[in-house]
Structure formats: C-alpha cells, structure tokens
Scaffold this motif. Structure first.
Motif, mmCIF file in Angstrom:
data_model
loop_
_atom_site.group_PDB
_atom_site.id
_atom_site.type_symbol
_atom_site.label_atom_id
_atom_site.label_comp_id
_atom_site.label_asym_id
_atom_site.label_seq_id
_atom_site.Cartn_x
_atom_site.Cartn_y
_atom_site.Cartn_z
ATOM 1 N N VAL B 6 -2.017 -5.978 -0.674
ATOM 2 C CA VAL B 6 -1.222 -5.489 -1.993
ATOM 3 C C VAL B 6 -2.251 -4.905 -2.877
ATOM 4 O O VAL B 6 -1.954 -3.859 -3.517
ATOM 5 C CB VAL B 6 -0.088 -6.125 -2.256
ATOM 6 C CG1 VAL B 6 0.292 -6.459 -3.756
ATOM 7 C CG2 VAL B 6 0.569 -6.478 -1.501
ATOM 8 N N LYS B 11 -2.315 1.658 -8.424
ATOM 9 C CA LYS B 11 -0.979 2.350 -8.459
ATOM 10 C C LYS B 11 -1.083 2.958 -9.945
ATOM 11 O O LYS B 11 -1.875 2.905 -10.555
ATOM 12 C CB LYS B 11 0.433 1.284 -8.442
ATOM 13 C CG LYS B 11 -0.043 0.298 -7.440
ATOM 14 C CD LYS B 11 1.208 1.102 -6.216
ATOM 15 C CE LYS B 11 1.494 -0.163 -5.426
ATOM 16 N NZ LYS B 11 2.329 -1.033 -5.515
ATOM 17 N N GLN B 24 6.858 -1.429 -7.516
ATOM 18 C CA GLN B 24 5.972 -2.840 -8.255
ATOM 19 C C GLN B 24 4.886 -1.735 -7.991
ATOM 20 O O GLN B 24 3.086 -2.298 -8.069
ATOM 21 C CB GLN B 24 5.773 -3.228 -6.696
ATOM 22 C CG GLN B 24 6.780 -3.901 -6.140
ATOM 23 C CD GLN B 24 6.602 -5.001 -4.870
ATOM 24 O OE1 GLN B 24 5.589 -5.426 -4.079
ATOM 25 N NE2 GLN B 24 7.744 -5.726 -4.525
ATOM 26 N N PRO B 28 1.471 5.247 -5.394
ATOM 27 C CA PRO B 28 0.182 5.395 -4.361
ATOM 28 C C PRO B 28 -1.285 6.263 -5.546
ATOM 29 O O PRO B 28 -1.092 7.740 -4.754
ATOM 30 C CB PRO B 28 -0.330 4.846 -3.764
ATOM 31 C CG PRO B 28 0.568 5.808 -3.149
ATOM 32 C CD PRO B 28 1.635 5.928 -4.345
ATOM 33 N N TYR B 214 6.280 2.643 2.018
ATOM 34 C CA TYR B 214 5.158 1.907 0.765
ATOM 35 C C TYR B 214 4.205 1.147 1.450
ATOM 36 O O TYR B 214 4.542 0.313 1.679
ATOM 37 C CB TYR B 214 5.223 1.508 -0.429
ATOM 38 C CG TYR B 214 4.402 1.424 -1.477
ATOM 39 C CD1 TYR B 214 3.641 2.559 -1.479
ATOM 40 C CD2 TYR B 214 5.134 1.600 -2.954
ATOM 41 C CE1 TYR B 214 2.787 2.905 -2.282
ATOM 42 C CE2 TYR B 214 4.502 2.510 -3.576
ATOM 43 C CZ TYR B 214 2.847 2.466 -3.553
ATOM 44 O OH TYR B 214 2.612 2.715 -4.280
ATOM 45 N N SER B 217 1.603 -1.815 0.366
ATOM 46 C CA SER B 217 2.663 -2.409 -0.695
ATOM 47 C C SER B 217 3.755 -2.855 -0.282
ATOM 48 O O SER B 217 4.777 -2.593 0.406
ATOM 49 C CB SER B 217 3.242 -1.290 -2.014
ATOM 50 O OG SER B 217 3.527 -1.658 -2.942
#
Lengths: 89, 473
Positions: B6, B11, B24, B28, B214, B217
């Motif tokens: 993660v 991000k 979150q 990407p 995702y 993630s």
C-alpha cells in the motif's frame, strides 16, 4: 458532372504504412476521377501538430476535404465506394 | 506485506471533496484510471475538476474530449464557478478539443498518431503531470474491429505509462454485451476503475460512485452518493472524521424564557443539544418552541424530521398553541422529511448537507436521533449523527436533536449510540407519578460551558405551549 475543384488536406504521420497507403490511394483517385481539378496538401502531424489540432484531426491518415463540400475521411481510403460516395463522385 | 504494498503506491490527490478519502489518498500516480458511467453521470466533470483543482495547486494538466467541444466544457465549468480562463492562459490547463465529427467517414485503417503527437508536445511544453481523456468510447467506436481496438488501447496504455502521467480515461457505460467485452479489456488495463451512475431513488435522482478496483491499494467499497453543484462535486463518505469545530458562541434564547434561566441565559451558538426522554414527554413541543423562536428572530431553521410529515408536525403543534405555519410559509422554517428506511445513511447525510449548504440555517433540529437506527445498522446511525453534528459545528450552526429513550439507560447516550462526546447540552424530560397524577419534569443534565440548574423542574404543556417552573419539583 460538376467541374468544381476539390481541395484535400491529407494528414499523415511520416511515412508509416497507413499514411503511405492513403496518399497513394488519394493520388490514384484524383488521377482517375479529378484530373486537373484537385489540390492536395499533405500535412505531417508529427511535424505540424498545430495544424492537426486546429483541424481537430485526432487520427491518421485523415483527409479533410475543404471544397467543394466539407467532409472528413478517416483511414487509408481503401474503401473506394465509401470514398466516392463521400465525395459525391 | 500488504502495508508495504500500500505504501509503495504513490497517490495523486483529486482534491474532489470526499473522493480522496474513498481512494485512500487519490489516483495512482503515473498510472491509468478508468471512469465508466452512462450519459450524464458526470464523468467529464470528474475529470475536469481533477485537472482544475490540480492546476490551481500548481500541477498542470491536459483535458482531451472526443465528444464535447471545449466551449461547452468551459460553460459547464462556469456554472460551477470554476474560472478556467486564467489557468488556460498561464499554461496550467489545456483543453484539447478533439471532438470527432460524427459525419466523418471511415475508409480504412488508421491510428492515433495525430492525437498522441499533439498530446506529446503539450505534455512536454506544459510539464503536465495529469491527462484526462474523455469519451474514449467515441474514438474507439471508429474502429470497427475488436482485435484492433484492443491493440490500440494497449498501445495507448503503454504510451501513457511511458510518459509517467497520471491518466484518467472516461468511457460511456456499455449498453450491450459487445461493448461490455471491450470494457473488460480496459478494466484489465487500468489500475483503478470507478463506476458512476445516476438512478431514481424514490422521487430523487441520485448520482452514485463506486470504486470497483484499485490495484495495490485499499479503497472505500460502498456506493457513495454525490452531488454536482457549485463549488464542485461533493461526496460524503462516512468514516472517521477529523474534528474542526467552531468554539461555542454567544448565548441566545431557547424559546422558553424559564429554560434560559436554568442554563445561564440560553443555548450557545454552534452547540449541540440533546433533548432526551420517553415517548410523550414533550420533546417535539420543546423543539417547536425553539424553532418558532428562532424564526421569529429572523433566523433560518432546518428541521430534519424522520418521525412525521410537515403537515402532521404543523398541525400537532397547534394544540399546544405553537404556530409553525407562518415560519413555513415565509421560508424561514424548512422541513426535510423522510423515512429513515427510505435511503442509506450516506444518502440521508448528503441530502441534509445539501439542504444545509443551500439554506445556511442558524439552527438545525433533528427528530430523532433514535429513529436514525432505522437507516440500517447502529453503526450507520452513529456515523450519520456524528457527521451531521460535525458539519453543523464546523459551520457554527446550533443543532438540537431529540432522542427517544426506553427504560433505564445512560441518558446522554443516544439509545446506545455513543455520540455523547459531541453533545454539549443534555436536557432530560420525564414523566413521574406524583400525588396520583403524572407530572412532567425537565432537568438540564449537562451544559458545557454553562452553570446550570441540577434539579428537576416541573412543567406543563398548556394551550400556549410549555409552562416551566423555575423552582425545583
């Protein structure tokens, strides 16, 4: 048969195969159907992307016909029937 | 380890209200995200807002639409209050008008070299980090060959990856299985896939977003309702919330002079007040006094009611002589009614939030906290209440909630839903037997930042409202 002059702007990407084919097909078509009443301008989008942007040309090869009747053709012009119909020939 | 994986994904924040929480952190970086939805679901606006907010934050971006003209996009942006022109002039944003002439004739094979040449040049000149390719399906439709379409998509995907730009591609939702097959391939290529839809829920048209994939993630996996309204797209994912409350403000009258006397002069602005008691103790009457007094002072009140309709509330309150109809007619009092079961907690919250944003009320009344449990789970009710109180506190709005209690329990808890830390003032109403008859009693159990009476006070509900005794019962 109308005697109007045809104006073509052919957009190509260097000499990649589809672009080369489109130019051959366009010149052959003009020789056969529009002798002495056509003008062809070739634009290489890899050199002159501004022209492609201004003409909204997103794919190549593409032919933007500016006269006598505006129409846009995408692809190699291999489908001759479709091309002639689009050009009203 | 999952944690390492993660943290390895970088991000890029979308800066769209609520979306980064769901993702979150954001999209990407340097990878492709796919956004799929039917016509009118807001795909283009997601892309545009991502680039607009990025450009404002100093990250240049390029928007290409194969469907919408740049002029139409600028107009849509203007309705949301986004000023694109200065960003376009400064080179922070480029709207690339790639709309495909629907009358164009396909006469043979072709490739995307042209738009990639334009894109390549613009990426270099602008130092663009983000690219949105809108209505990719329109471009793909020109290729009437599955195999070639896959080849072109793969080539596009690799091209974008080589340039290291964060790409957001949008495509219209498939209507038939043929198209679905194409999107399967796009789904597979993309590292993050977001679905949008717009459907009717009761009488309400509801936009929803769902993250379906995702890579590398975690993400919020619910369906999140959203609204598109100035200043942009808003999602309200319910989850842990940071507290950024305004301090309690000045005192103002509660609507009952005798009650003001018990709590040092009145409620405080931005306070949350819980009125708790069993059924028939007079909670609604107290709220009606409060709302009517606020409206009479010229304030706006939003009354969220999960228990009865507007007509029922207005007519019920005529018995104790409280006229709400004048305030309703003048627009000072706005009722937002719905059955808790009618929609999910997030939809309720978005509805309340939208009303609060549109109305900017001084006070919000919510009847009742206990009914919120019927939105689904106790957790959903807790999160709804916590977010609502939070929104009110952030905006300096005073909120009065009622809670119906049954039997003995911690009275500053909401039927077992622990939001008591967010509650500033608790007023308990009860019925007790005294000398062979039932007597109504009120006690201020808690009043943060105020000295208050610690005794039960008798009150009556008369035909001119609540009559509260100052002396202890």
């Amino acid at each position: 048969m109308s005697a109007a002059e045809y104006h073509f702007r052919l957009f190509v990407a260097d000499d990649e195969p589809n672009s080369r084919l489109a130019e051959q097909n366009l010149r052959a078509l003009c020789g056969e159907h529009l002798p002495d009443r056509h003008r062809i301008e070739v634009v290489n989008v890899l050199e002159d992307f501004e022209a492609a942007l201004a003409a909204h040309v997103m794919v190549v090869p593409a032919v933007v016909v500016t006269a006598p009747r505006p129409v846009t053709l995408f692809g190699t012009l291999a489908d001759k029937t479709a091309v002639l119909a689009a050009l009203a020939l | 380890m999952i944690e390492n994986l993660v943290s390895a994904i970088r991000k890029c924040p979308t800066r769209i209200e609520g979306l980064d929480q769901i993702l979150q952190g954001g999209l990407p970086v340097g990878r492709t995200t796919l956004i799929i939805g039917g016509p009118g679901t807001g795909k283009s606006l997601f892309g545009l807002e991502f680039l607009y907010r990025g450009a404002l934050a100093g990250e240049p971006g390029i928007f290409i639409s194969f469907e919408e003209r740049a002029g139409a996009l600028r107009e849509n942006a203007a309705t949301l209050g986004w000023q694109l022109a200065p960003l376009e002039q400064s080179g922070a944003l480029f709207l690339f008008d790639g709309h495909i002439d629907p009358k164009a004739v396909v006469t043979g094979d072709f490739g995307f070299q042209s738009f990639l040449a334009i894109l390549d040049h613009k990426i270099k000149v602008m130092g663009a980090k983000a690219v949105v390719i809108d209505a990719l399906d329109v471009l793909m439709r020109l290729i009437n060959d599955d195999r070639r379409e896959q080849d072109e998509l793969l080539a596009l995907h690799q091209w974008l990856a080589q340039r290291g730009v964060t790409a957001l591609l949008s495509a219209k939702a498939p209507r038939d299985s043929d198209h679905a097959r194409h999107y399967e391939f796009l789904d597979y290529l993309a590292d993050c896939v977001i679905h949008l839809d717009n459907r009717m829920l009761g009488q309400l048209s509801t936009r929803r977003l769902r993250v379906v994939k995702y890579r590398g993630s975690g993400f919020g996996s619910n369906e999140y309702p959203f609204v598109i309204d100035a200043p942009g797209i808003t999602l309200l994912p319910i989850s842990e919330v940071g507290l950024s409350h305004q301090a309690l403000g000045e005192r103002f009258p509660t609507g009952l002079a005798a009650l003001d006397g018990l709590i040092g002069g009145g409620f405080r602005r931005a306070a949350s007040i819980l009125v708790t008691g069993s059924t028939g103790t007079g909670k609604t009457t107290l709220c009606a006094h409060f709302a009517q007094a606020a409206c009479a002072r010229g304030e706006q009140v939003l009354y969220i009611n999960f228990e009865e309709s507007e007509a029922a509330l207005v007519s019920t309150m005529q018995n104790p002589g409280i006229d709400l109809s004048t305030a309703v007619a003048s627009g000072a009092l706005h009722l937002l009614t719905a059955l808790p079961e009618a929609m999910g907690a997030e939809q309720h919250l978005l509805r309340a939030f939208t009303a609060i944003k549109a109305m900017r009320p001084a006070c919000v009344v919510l009847e009742s906290a206990s009914a919120c449990k019927r939105m689904g789970t106790e957790q959903a009710a807790f999160e709804f209440l916590m977010r609502l109180i939070n929104i009110c506190k952030e905006m300096g709005i005073t909120v009065v909630l009622t809670n119906q209690t049954a039997g003995f329990q911690n009275l500053d808890e909401i039927s077992g839903i622990g939001v008591s830390s967010l509650i500033d003032t608790v007023i308990q109403l009860r019925l007790v037997e005294k000398d062979g008859s039932l007597q109504r009693q009120l006690m201020v159990m808690k009043a943060r930042g105020s000295a208050h009476s610690q005794r039960y006070h008798e009150f009556r509900i008369t035909d001119h409202g609540i009559d509260l005794m100052q002396e202890g019962a």
